[in-house]
Design a protein around this motif. Structure first.
Motif, mmCIF file in Angstrom:
data_model
loop_
_atom_site.group_PDB
_atom_site.id
_atom_site.type_symbol
_atom_site.label_atom_id
_atom_site.label_comp_id
_atom_site.label_asym_id
_atom_site.label_seq_id
_atom_site.Cartn_x
_atom_site.Cartn_y
_atom_site.Cartn_z
ATOM 1 N N THR A 159 8.372 -2.189 8.248
ATOM 2 C CA THR A 159 9.665 -2.314 8.925
ATOM 3 C C THR A 159 10.183 -0.969 9.413
ATOM 4 O O THR A 159 10.676 -0.843 10.535
ATOM 5 C CB THR A 159 10.698 -2.948 7.968
ATOM 6 O OG1 THR A 159 10.186 -4.191 7.505
ATOM 7 C CG2 THR A 159 12.014 -3.186 8.687
ATOM 8 N N THR A 160 10.078 0.056 8.564
ATOM 9 C CA THR A 160 10.617 1.371 8.916
ATOM 10 C C THR A 160 9.533 2.413 9.144
ATOM 11 O O THR A 160 9.833 3.554 9.472
ATOM 12 C CB THR A 160 11.561 1.871 7.805
ATOM 13 O OG1 THR A 160 10.839 1.918 6.559
ATOM 14 C CG2 THR A 160 12.749 0.924 7.653
ATOM 15 N N ALA A 161 8.284 2.058 8.939
ATOM 16 C CA ALA A 161 7.168 2.982 9.147
ATOM 17 C C ALA A 161 5.927 2.151 9.428
ATOM 18 O O ALA A 161 5.992 0.922 9.509
ATOM 19 C CB ALA A 161 6.966 3.859 7.908
ATOM 20 N N ASN A 162 4.791 2.816 9.586
ATOM 21 C CA ASN A 162 3.555 2.071 9.796
ATOM 22 C C ASN A 162 3.257 1.182 8.596
ATOM 23 O O ASN A 162 3.565 1.542 7.456
ATOM 24 C CB ASN A 162 2.386 3.038 10.006
ATOM 25 C CG ASN A 162 2.388 3.642 11.398
ATOM 26 O OD1 ASN A 162 2.758 2.989 12.366
ATOM 27 N ND2 ASN A 162 1.967 4.895 11.501
ATOM 28 N N PRO A 163 2.665 0.006 8.818
ATOM 29 C CA PRO A 163 2.288 -0.859 7.690
ATOM 30 C C PRO A 163 1.367 -0.121 6.726
ATOM 31 O O PRO A 163 0.581 0.733 7.131
ATOM 32 C CB PRO A 163 1.561 -2.021 8.375
ATOM 33 C CG PRO A 163 2.061 -2.017 9.781
ATOM 34 C CD PRO A 163 2.309 -0.582 10.119
ATOM 35 N N LYS A 164 1.485 -0.456 5.448
ATOM 36 C CA LYS A 164 0.675 0.200 4.419
ATOM 37 C C LYS A 164 -0.211 -0.832 3.731
ATOM 38 O O LYS A 164 0.248 -1.900 3.344
ATOM 39 C CB LYS A 164 1.575 0.895 3.399
ATOM 40 C CG LYS A 164 2.409 2.028 3.989
ATOM 41 C CD LYS A 164 3.333 2.636 2.958
ATOM 42 C CE LYS A 164 4.114 3.804 3.558
ATOM 43 N NZ LYS A 164 4.974 3.382 4.684
ATOM 44 N N GLY A 165 -1.480 -0.492 3.569
ATOM 45 C CA GLY A 165 -2.429 -1.409 2.962
ATOM 46 C C GLY A 165 -2.360 -1.395 1.449
ATOM 47 O O GLY A 165 -2.312 -0.329 0.831
ATOM 48 N N CYS A 166 -2.351 -2.586 0.848
ATOM 49 C CA CYS A 166 -2.338 -2.730 -0.607
ATOM 50 C C CYS A 166 -3.658 -3.362 -1.048
ATOM 51 O O CYS A 166 -3.870 -4.558 -0.821
ATOM 52 C CB CYS A 166 -1.185 -3.618 -1.054
ATOM 53 S SG CYS A 166 0.445 -3.045 -0.580
ATOM 54 N N PRO A 167 -4.561 -2.587 -1.656
ATOM 55 C CA PRO A 167 -5.798 -3.191 -2.171
ATOM 56 C C PRO A 167 -5.503 -3.987 -3.434
ATOM 57 O O PRO A 167 -4.849 -3.490 -4.352
ATOM 58 C CB PRO A 167 -6.684 -1.975 -2.457
ATOM 59 C CG PRO A 167 -5.728 -0.850 -2.687
ATOM 60 C CD PRO A 167 -4.505 -1.137 -1.866
ATOM 61 N N ILE A 168 -5.962 -5.230 -3.486
ATOM 62 C CA ILE A 168 -5.666 -6.123 -4.605
ATOM 63 C C ILE A 168 -6.981 -6.606 -5.205
ATOM 64 O O ILE A 168 -7.838 -7.136 -4.493
ATOM 65 C CB ILE A 168 -4.826 -7.328 -4.137
ATOM 66 C CG1 ILE A 168 -3.555 -6.846 -3.420
ATOM 67 C CG2 ILE A 168 -4.459 -8.227 -5.309
ATOM 68 C CD1 ILE A 168 -2.779 -7.950 -2.745
#
Length: 377
Positions: free
Chosen positions: A202-211
């Protein structure tokens, strides 16, 4: 009685479900249905095609699609060979797509042209990657903006330059033996990365979450068994986008229980109400007030006909109370979502008071720890 946690990789959980509920529905659309056996066969075929184009354990596979059975095939098919599916927000613009595709290091991206009247993914990708239309070999892309991307698979009717068509991709599955997929599944570990989910940005580039498989499967099983108390006779309605954790978690919970997940290509309240009635939905994973309000305010809504046991919903307490009053035959519970922890870390209980169910997000799942901190101290 002592509580024991079941921990599986998602492909093993699906394989167990195939053994126990081979002919039961698992993924249902208004105009189609897929059994556990059929889903495993479809996922295995997708896995063989991916393996045939060079995808191996640890590689990232992007999925840019609307809600469709192929999305589920690719999600599970990637995992069968130890690859990492990366569901991509179908609402991203070209700039966001280019960023996520490169940041995730995608080796292959699967997309579709079947909803071109709503969003043209082909056009968006051509805008994101201007060199795409100049590529000579769709299986060996050379894009400066996506350094690792080798192929884009297009499910649909068109055959644009630089993209691998559906027929070619599916035919490639014949080059890989089914036993190779089973060997790959046998080598998976519960703490291997099962999926990369990107946050909203929303306020920056999307961030990847490894699950990991453990982080993905354990909360879903916990939610299904202890909060929704799902059994093989249940049918859970979930209209949410498949790229969202609020689709993935219910899917896993239904796989664990042998229940059916009722999904839709898109949410439309009149169609949804008719669909839930005809399929005799017993659980509702609407999750968001905008969806529930659209259902509750529709002229076709009748609480005596839609006699569902439990609905998951989040929102301000006064709004939740108002919606609960309009669902006299249904218990509404709420949750606290966190992508990094497998989607959800807490859920309300149906035994909780109305106050607890509307003013809190319930209790933490077993194995989850939380701290409450003041932002300044």
């Amino acid at each position: 009685m002592l509580v024991v946690s079941d921990v599986y990789t998602l492909p093993d959980l699906l394989a167990r479900a195939v053994n126990e509920h081979p002919d039961s529905d698992i993924v249902v659309f208004p105009n189609s249905r897929t059994t556990f056996t059929e889903l495993y066969e479809r996922a295995s075929k997708a896995a063989r095609s991916l393996k045939a184009i060079g995808i191996k354990q640890g590689d990232s596979v992007g999925i840019l699609m609307s809600n469709c059975i192929e999305f589920v095939d690719l999600l599970l098919g990637s995992q069968l060979i130890g690859a990492i599916p990366v569901p991509i927000n179908a609402r991203y613009k070209a700039k966001e797509l280019a960023y996520v595709i490169d940041d995730a290091g995608l080796k292959v991206l699967a997309t579709t042209d079947r909803i071109v009247e709503h969003v043209d993914f082909v056009n968006l990708l051509q805008e994101a990657f201007p060199d795409l239309e100049n590529q000579a070999d769709p299986m060996r892309l050379e894009l400066s903006e996506a350094r690792n991307l080798n192929s884009i698979i297009l499910f649909g009717e068109r055959m644009p330059t630089g993209m691998l068509d559906t027929e070619t991709f599916e035919t490639l599955s014949k080059n890989i033996d089914e036993e190779a997929i089973e060997i790959s599944r046998s080598r998976l570990q519960v703490r291997d990365i099962a999926m990369m989910m990107y946050t909203s940005g929303t306020t920056a580039n999307p961030k990847g979450c490894p699950i990991t498989h453990e982080a993905l499967v354990r909360p879903a099983i916990e939610a299904g068994r202890t909060r929704f108390k799902i059994t093989e006779t249940d049918r859970m309605w979930d209209p949410l986008p498949m790229f969202h954790m609020s689709f993935v978690l219910p899917l896993i919970a239904c796989i664990d229980a042998g229940a059916a997940l009722l999904t839709m290509e898109y949410f439309e309240p009149k169609l949804a109400l008719s669909y839930m009635k005809s399929e005799q939905a017993t659980l509702n994973f609407a999750s968001f007030p905008t969806i529930m309000e659209a259902l509750l305010n529709h002229a076709d809504y009748d609480p005596d006909i839609l006699n569902m046991r439990i609905v998951n919903n989040v929102g301000p307490a006064d709004l939740l109370v108002s919606m609960q009053e309009r669902m006299p035959n249904t218990v509404q519970i709420s949750a606290y979502g966190l992508t990094e922890c497998g989607g959800v870390v807490s859920f309300g209980h149906i035994e909780d008071s109305l106050e607890k169910r509307t003013e809190t997000s319930g209790r933490l799942f077993r194995g989850i720890q939380a701290q409450i901190r003041h932002p300044e101290t």
